[in-house]
Design an enzyme around this catalytic site. Structure first.
Site, PDB file in Angstrom:
ATOM      1  CG  HIS A 243      13.527 -12.121 -19.684  1.00 18.95           C
ATOM      2  ND1 HIS A 243      12.963 -11.066 -20.357  1.00 18.95           N
ATOM      3  CD2 HIS A 243      14.820 -12.169 -20.053  1.00 18.95           C
ATOM      4  CE1 HIS A 243      13.896 -10.507 -21.130  1.00 18.95           C
ATOM      5  NE2 HIS A 243      15.032 -11.154 -20.951  1.00 18.95           N
TER       6      HIS A 243
ATOM      7  CG  ASP B 222      22.150 -14.620 -18.411  1.00 21.20           C
ATOM      8  OD1 ASP B 222      21.400 -13.682 -18.119  1.00 21.20           O
ATOM      9  OD2 ASP B 222      23.091 -14.518 -19.227  1.00 21.20           O
TER      10      ASP B 222
HETATM   11  C1  SDX Z   1      19.092 -10.801 -18.859  1.00 23.49           C
HETATM   12  O1  SDX Z   1      15.886  -7.362 -20.354  1.00 23.49           O
HETATM   13  C2  SDX Z   1      16.559  -8.199 -21.076  1.00 23.49           C
HETATM   14  O2  SDX Z   1      16.311  -8.407 -22.233  1.00 23.49           O
HETATM   15  C3  SDX Z   1      17.728  -8.854 -20.367  1.00 23.49           C
HETATM   16  C4  SDX Z   1      18.423  -9.969 -21.136  1.00 23.49           C
HETATM   17  C5  SDX Z   1      19.131  -9.448 -22.360  1.00 23.49           C
HETATM   18  O3  SDX Z   1      19.317 -10.208 -23.317  1.00 23.49           O
HETATM   19  O4  SDX Z   1      19.585  -8.283 -22.334  1.00 23.49           O
HETATM   20  O5  SDX Z   1      17.495 -10.936 -21.527  1.00 23.49           O
HETATM   21  C6  SDX Z   1      19.505 -10.632 -20.290  1.00 23.49           C
HETATM   22  O6  SDX Z   1      19.335  -9.919 -18.065  1.00 23.49           O
HETATM   23  C7  SDX Z   1      18.327 -12.035 -18.475  1.00 23.49           C
HETATM   24  C8  SDX Z   1      17.908 -12.025 -16.953  1.00 23.49           C
HETATM   25  C9  SDX Z   1      19.118 -12.524 -16.141  1.00 23.49           C
HETATM   26  N1  SDX Z   1      18.842 -12.336 -14.702  1.00 23.49           N
HETATM   27  C10 SDX Z   1      18.625 -13.412 -13.905  1.00 23.49           C
HETATM   28  O7  SDX Z   1      18.540 -14.563 -14.308  1.00 23.49           O
HETATM   29  C11 SDX Z   1      18.486 -13.047 -12.427  1.00 23.49           C
HETATM   30  C12 SDX Z   1      17.308 -13.805 -11.821  1.00 23.49           C
HETATM   31  N2  SDX Z   1      16.056 -13.223 -12.396  1.00 23.49           N
HETATM   32  C13 SDX Z   1      15.419 -12.204 -11.626  1.00 23.49           C
HETATM   33  O8  SDX Z   1      16.191 -11.414 -10.816  1.00 23.49           O
HETATM   34  C14 SDX Z   1      14.262 -11.527 -12.366  1.00 23.49           C
HETATM   35  O9  SDX Z   1      13.524 -12.512 -12.946  1.00 23.49           O
HETATM   36  C15 SDX Z   1      14.590 -10.469 -13.399  1.00 23.49           C
HETATM   37  C16 SDX Z   1      15.459  -9.390 -12.845  1.00 23.49           C
HETATM   38  C17 SDX Z   1      15.238 -11.077 -14.583  1.00 23.49           C
HETATM   39  C18 SDX Z   1      13.252  -9.847 -13.846  1.00 23.49           C
HETATM   40  O10 SDX Z   1      12.733  -9.181 -12.753  1.00 23.49           O
HETATM   41  P1  SDX Z   1      11.348  -8.380 -12.863  1.00 23.49           P
HETATM   42  O11 SDX Z   1      10.789  -8.419 -14.237  1.00 23.49           O
HETATM   43  O12 SDX Z   1      11.541  -7.061 -12.212  1.00 23.49           O
HETATM   44  O13 SDX Z   1      10.374  -9.290 -12.032  1.00 23.49           O
HETATM   45  P2  SDX Z   1      10.207  -9.195 -10.493  1.00 23.49           P
HETATM   46  O14 SDX Z   1      11.549  -9.084  -9.837  1.00 23.49           O
HETATM   47  O15 SDX Z   1       9.167  -8.165 -10.220  1.00 23.49           O
HETATM   48  O16 SDX Z   1       9.633 -10.667 -10.154  1.00 23.49           O
HETATM   49  C19 SDX Z   1       8.257 -10.957 -10.244  1.00 23.49           C
HETATM   50  C20 SDX Z   1       8.023 -12.030  -9.198  1.00 23.49           C
HETATM   51  C21 SDX Z   1       8.496 -11.593  -7.799  1.00 23.49           C
HETATM   52  O17 SDX Z   1       7.727 -12.345  -6.858  1.00 23.49           O
HETATM   53  P3  SDX Z   1       6.419 -11.604  -6.195  1.00 23.49           P
HETATM   54  O18 SDX Z   1       6.863 -10.286  -5.648  1.00 23.49           O
HETATM   55  O19 SDX Z   1       5.413 -11.484  -7.328  1.00 23.49           O
HETATM   56  O20 SDX Z   1       5.970 -12.597  -5.140  1.00 23.49           O
HETATM   57  O21 SDX Z   1       8.802 -13.199  -9.523  1.00 23.49           O
HETATM   58  C22 SDX Z   1       9.757 -13.424  -8.501  1.00 23.49           C
HETATM   59  C23 SDX Z   1       9.906 -12.117  -7.734  1.00 23.49           C
HETATM   60  O22 SDX Z   1      10.338 -12.376  -6.399  1.00 23.49           O
HETATM   61  N3  SDX Z   1      11.006 -13.791  -9.185  1.00 23.49           N
HETATM   62  C24 SDX Z   1      11.830 -14.757  -8.773  1.00 23.49           C
HETATM   63  C25 SDX Z   1      12.839 -14.803  -9.738  1.00 23.49           C
HETATM   64  N4  SDX Z   1      12.614 -13.879 -10.686  1.00 23.49           N
HETATM   65  C26 SDX Z   1      11.478 -13.244 -10.325  1.00 23.49           C
HETATM   66  N5  SDX Z   1      11.797 -15.578  -7.704  1.00 23.49           N
HETATM   67  C27 SDX Z   1      12.828 -16.471  -7.616  1.00 23.49           C
HETATM   68  N6  SDX Z   1      13.858 -16.581  -8.500  1.00 23.49           N
HETATM   69  C28 SDX Z   1      13.879 -15.761  -9.562  1.00 23.49           C
HETATM   70  N7  SDX Z   1      14.890 -15.861 -10.469  1.00 23.49           N
END
Ligand code: SDX
Length: 428
Positions: free
Chosen positions: A307, A364
């Site tokens: 998140h 989710d």
């Molecule tokens: C919602 O913002 C809100 O409030 C949203 C929400 C709402 O109520 O409106 O809460 C609803 O959208 C919840 C999120 C639902 N999305 C998912 O579940 C999709 C999977 N999650 C990711 O795509 C990710 O965690 C995000 C998009 C939610 C957040 O992404 P960020 O904050 O931009 O973080 P990032 O992509 O920079 O990740 C940081 C690190 C990275 O690794 P490094 O580059 O540091 O090595 O964490 C890793 C990412 O690759 N990472 C994951 C991951 N999520 C982040 N690796 C594997 N699986 C994941 N799910």
């Protein structure tokens, strides 16, 4: 603590005011920075940038706190109803019995949509994703209620737009589902409460009477409450940005629906179930998929994990996980993918990759398991998220307009070609 921030650029120092919120959140107001120094700030994805001040929702990602107008989400999920929470978010206080009854009655009187909307609906192929239909039909409300396009709506006109949207979106959502399964649509029944009416429109058949199950209605109320607002998330920021141009509430929410559809945002609840189904079909080896999620060369992500703000457990995920066990037990549903979800969660929470990056289950991760148990089809999961988030979108849009916020127009740093002359075709 100083109420002034100082930044030095090219030997010159600039002072900017510090803003402190009621929960002691601090921000530097940089609105004078560009005119004074020529500099702007840069922050891809606005990870460290505040777009506004707001009195609607407070969340603390480190402590896993979420409150609507100061009330903890745990108490609202336990004691309130979705319509009461919608009132709280939109108008700022818990309603009296009379206020709640009046709000609920006014919504009930506007649940019907113009019959011409069915002609638009019929134009969609049955394979159309319900989120695309929802966004289109919500935007089409501007055609049926052109007065909603007025930039300077009176309070009464804005209130009518709000009540119409709260009332009609469940009807439109249910009709989009009926379109996808080729069934005749059901008309709203105004003697039913909000959630019962929605379930009736979704699942009643002309050949039999549909009885709502109180366990299902209670679970739906809770899920919609938990999704109702979440401060400046991607779709809410979209609603505010579109609304800041004085586009109508309907156009702004239609844009928010499209943003929510993204699999990184609200579309994740559908992606979680598809992921769990894929793990089950692949033999149920959670650890294999944990490794895929960690592999930078593999586009696979653990959907429902991580998140932007919560670097601790998403408080909503905790409540939904508990509710999933209760609802499935009450309905006598045994869903093998619930066990896969729990195994996946257990494995991830003990894996350094996830622990170091503070990746926890988000709202989710478990919600789809409850939606499945109460009969909601997978391609409707994000529509359910939109139904829940609607009062939040409305409250945030209303706050932005009442605060007369300026049109949103971010700046950029240009990194393209510097000036060059046109080259005639024969010389290229
Ligand atoms: C919602 O913002 C809100 O409030 C949203 C929400 C709402 O109520 O409106 O809460 C609803 O959208 C919840 C999120 C639902 N999305 C998912 O579940 C999709 C999977 N999650 C990711 O795509 C990710 O965690 C995000 C998009 C939610 C957040 O992404 P960020 O904050 O931009 O973080 P990032 O992509 O920079 O990740 C940081 C690190 C990275 O690794 P490094 O580059 O540091 O090595 O964490 C890793 C990412 O690759 N990472 C994951 C991951 N999520 C982040 N690796 C594997 N699986 C994941 N799910």
């Amino acid at each position: 603590m100083s109420d002034i921030a100082e930044i030095t650029l090219e030997g010159k120092s600039y002072q900017m005011p510090v803003v402190v919120g009621t929960e002691d959140e601090k921000a530097i107001d940089i609105s004078s920075l560009r005119s004074a120094s020529g500099y702007i700030t840069l922050d891809a994805g606005y990870k460290n940038t505040g777009a506004t001040t707001s009195a609607i929702t407070f969340l603390d990602g480190e402590k896993g706190i979420l409150r609507y107008r100061g009330y903890p989400i745990e108490q609202l999920a336990e004691k309130s109803s979705f319509i009461e929470v919608a009132y709280l978010l939109i108008y700022g206080s818990l309603p009296t019995t009379a206020e709640l009854q009046d709000f609920s009655d006014r919504i009930s009187r506007h649940t019907l949509v113009n019959e011409d909307m069915r002609k638009i609906l019929d134009g969609f192929p049955s394979a159309a994703h319900p989120m695309g239909i929802l966004s289109a039909l919500v935007s089409s409300l501007t055609a049926f209620y052109p007065e909603s396009l007025k930039s300077n709506q009176s309070d009464e006109e804005m209130e009518l737009s709000i009540v119409r949207l709260m009332a009609k979106m469940p009807t439109i959502a249910a009709w989009s589902y009926k379109n996808s399964v080729g069934h005749p649509v059901n008309y709203p029944k105004n003697n039913l409460d909000y959630c019962s009416n929605f379930m009736h429109m979704m699942f009643a058949y002309p050949t039999e009477t549909y009885e709502t199950n109180p366990v299902v209605v209670d679970a739906l109320n809770k899920l919609l409450i938990l999704h109702a607002d979440h401060e400046q998330n991607c779709s809410t920021s979209t609603v505010r940005l579109v609304g800041s141009a004085h586009a109508s509430l309907y156009s702004s929410v239609s844009a928010g629906i499209s943003a929510l559809w993204g699999p990184l945002h609200g579309g994740a609840n559908q992606a979680v179930i598809e992921m769990l189904e894929a793990i089950k079909a692949d033999g149920g080896d959670s650890k294999k998929f944990i490794e895929k999620a960690k592999d930078k060369n593999d586009p696979f992500r653990l959907m429902g994990f991580g998140h932007r703000v919560y670097k601790n457990f998403d408080p909503r995920a905790k409540i939904i996980k508990k509710s999933a066990d209760e609802v499935l037990a009450a309905l006598g549903v045994k869903d093998p993918i619930l066990n896969i979800a729990k195994e996946l969660e257990e494995a991830a929470l003990n894996d350094p990759y996830f622990v170091e990056r503070k990746l926890y289950p988000n709202v989710d991760f478990y919600s789809g398991i409850i939606y499945r148990a109460i009969g909601i089809p997978t391609n409707m999961f994000t529509v359910m998220f939109a139904l829940g988030r609607l009062p939040g979108w409305i409250a945030q849009w209303k706050e932005m307009r009442e605060n007369k916020e300026p049109i949103g127009r971010p700046r950029q740093v240009y990194v393209g070609e510097t000036e060059r002359n046109y080259i005639d075709m024969e010389k290229r």
